[in-house]
Scaffold this motif. Sequence first.
Motif, PDB file in Angstrom:
ATOM      1  N   CYS A 164      42.386  -0.375 -41.571  1.00 41.18           N
ATOM      2  CA  CYS A 164      42.282  -0.168 -43.016  1.00 41.18           C
ATOM      3  C   CYS A 164      41.117  -0.893 -43.666  1.00 41.18           C
ATOM      4  CB  CYS A 164      43.579  -0.627 -43.689  1.00 41.18           C
ATOM      5  SG  CYS A 164      45.058   0.172 -43.048  1.00 41.18           S
ATOM      6  N   THR A 165      40.540  -1.873 -42.971  1.00 40.05           N
ATOM      7  CA  THR A 165      39.472  -2.684 -43.551  1.00 40.05           C
ATOM      8  C   THR A 165      38.439  -2.998 -42.479  1.00 40.05           C
ATOM      9  OG1 THR A 165      40.410  -4.849 -43.006  1.00 40.05           O
ATOM     10  CG2 THR A 165      41.210  -3.814 -45.028  1.00 40.05           C
ATOM     11  N   SER A 166      37.378  -3.662 -42.885  1.00 44.59           N
ATOM     12  CA  SER A 166      36.358  -4.121 -41.940  1.00 44.59           C
ATOM     13  C   SER A 166      36.493  -5.623 -41.698  1.00 44.59           C
ATOM     14  CB  SER A 166      34.960  -3.794 -42.472  1.00 44.59           C
ATOM     15  OG  SER A 166      34.771  -4.380 -43.757  1.00 44.59           O
ATOM     16  N   ILE A 167      37.698  -6.140 -41.793  1.00 49.11           N
ATOM     17  CA  ILE A 167      37.956  -7.569 -41.692  1.00 49.11           C
ATOM     18  C   ILE A 167      37.643  -8.098 -40.287  1.00 49.11           C
ATOM     19  CG2 ILE A 167      40.374  -7.347 -40.968  1.00 49.11           C
ATOM     20  CD1 ILE A 167      41.015  -9.616 -43.003  1.00 49.11           C
ATOM     21  N   THR A 168      37.181  -9.338 -40.198  1.00 50.60           N
ATOM     22  CA  THR A 168      36.942  -9.970 -38.907  1.00 50.60           C
ATOM     23  C   THR A 168      38.247 -10.600 -38.396  1.00 50.60           C
ATOM     24  OG1 THR A 168      36.402 -12.125 -39.874  1.00 50.60           O
ATOM     25  CG2 THR A 168      34.586 -10.533 -39.600  1.00 50.60           C
ATOM     26  N   ASP A 169      38.283 -10.905 -37.111  1.00 49.40           N
ATOM     27  CA  ASP A 169      39.466 -11.540 -36.533  1.00 49.40           C
ATOM     28  C   ASP A 169      39.745 -12.883 -37.203  1.00 49.40           C
ATOM     29  OD1 ASP A 169      39.599  -9.386 -34.871  1.00 49.40           O
ATOM     30  OD2 ASP A 169      39.311 -10.490 -33.007  1.00 49.40           O
ATOM     31  N   THR A 170      38.695 -13.634 -37.458  1.00 46.77           N
ATOM     32  CA  THR A 170      38.860 -14.955 -38.076  1.00 46.77           C
ATOM     33  C   THR A 170      39.459 -14.825 -39.472  1.00 46.77           C
ATOM     34  OG1 THR A 170      36.988 -15.841 -36.826  1.00 46.77           O
ATOM     35  CG2 THR A 170      37.662 -17.046 -38.804  1.00 46.77           C
ATOM     36  N   ALA A 171      38.953 -13.879 -40.247  1.00 48.43           N
ATOM     37  CA  ALA A 171      39.468 -13.679 -41.600  1.00 48.43           C
ATOM     38  C   ALA A 171      40.897 -13.147 -41.568  1.00 48.43           C
ATOM     39  CB  ALA A 171      38.567 -12.725 -42.371  1.00 48.43           C
TER      40      ALA A 171
END
Length: 206
Positions: A164-171
């Motif tokens: 659903c998003t372009s979020i990183t693993d860390t975020a």
Amino acid sequence: MDPHVTQTWLSVDVIALTEDEPVPRLVLIRRAGTPHRGATTLPGGLLAAEHGETVEQAARRIVREKAGAEITSGVAIVDVVSDPLRDERGHTVSIVVAARVAAGTGGAVPVTDIPDGMPFQHTEIARAALARIGERLLTDASTTYALLGPETTFVQTCALLRACTSITDTAARARLDRSPLFTRTDQFHKHAGSGRPARVYHRQPA
């Protein structure tokens, strides 16, 4: 559209996300009826309100009948689309819901491969719904618990966020740790085909 049509219908259109990892896929179908026979769309259909059918019951029936799958999660309402020009047959208000289905469900495509120009504004509906899920996951209780359940892991949560998003693993990990909806535990769960076990998070008590 016939200018004399005054009736309004309620439809339920389903954002059915598979439990595939590392990224869930979106279930699409080929329309069997008219109009747009053979076109690719979201699984959707009219709410059988005359039989006392609820939105959740309609979603489960529609996915079963049109996608040949069973919903494995709760059902979350993510949008309502009311555009009189959306359907040439008349004003059809779409209640857009999200749910999960089993990994490997037929007709599922990567969310990056949602076709342009699907009938009934389904392309726009699908993309907007995915964005809303990405915004609400881990902040809105009804959406979060419907799609993740009372227990989750970083692997499961990150997979859904990636769809659903372009979020990183860390975020994604920071977002899960900060969420008021889950409590981090000392338990671990090993996912099939994954590396080291993932930490388990439990639903916060009401």
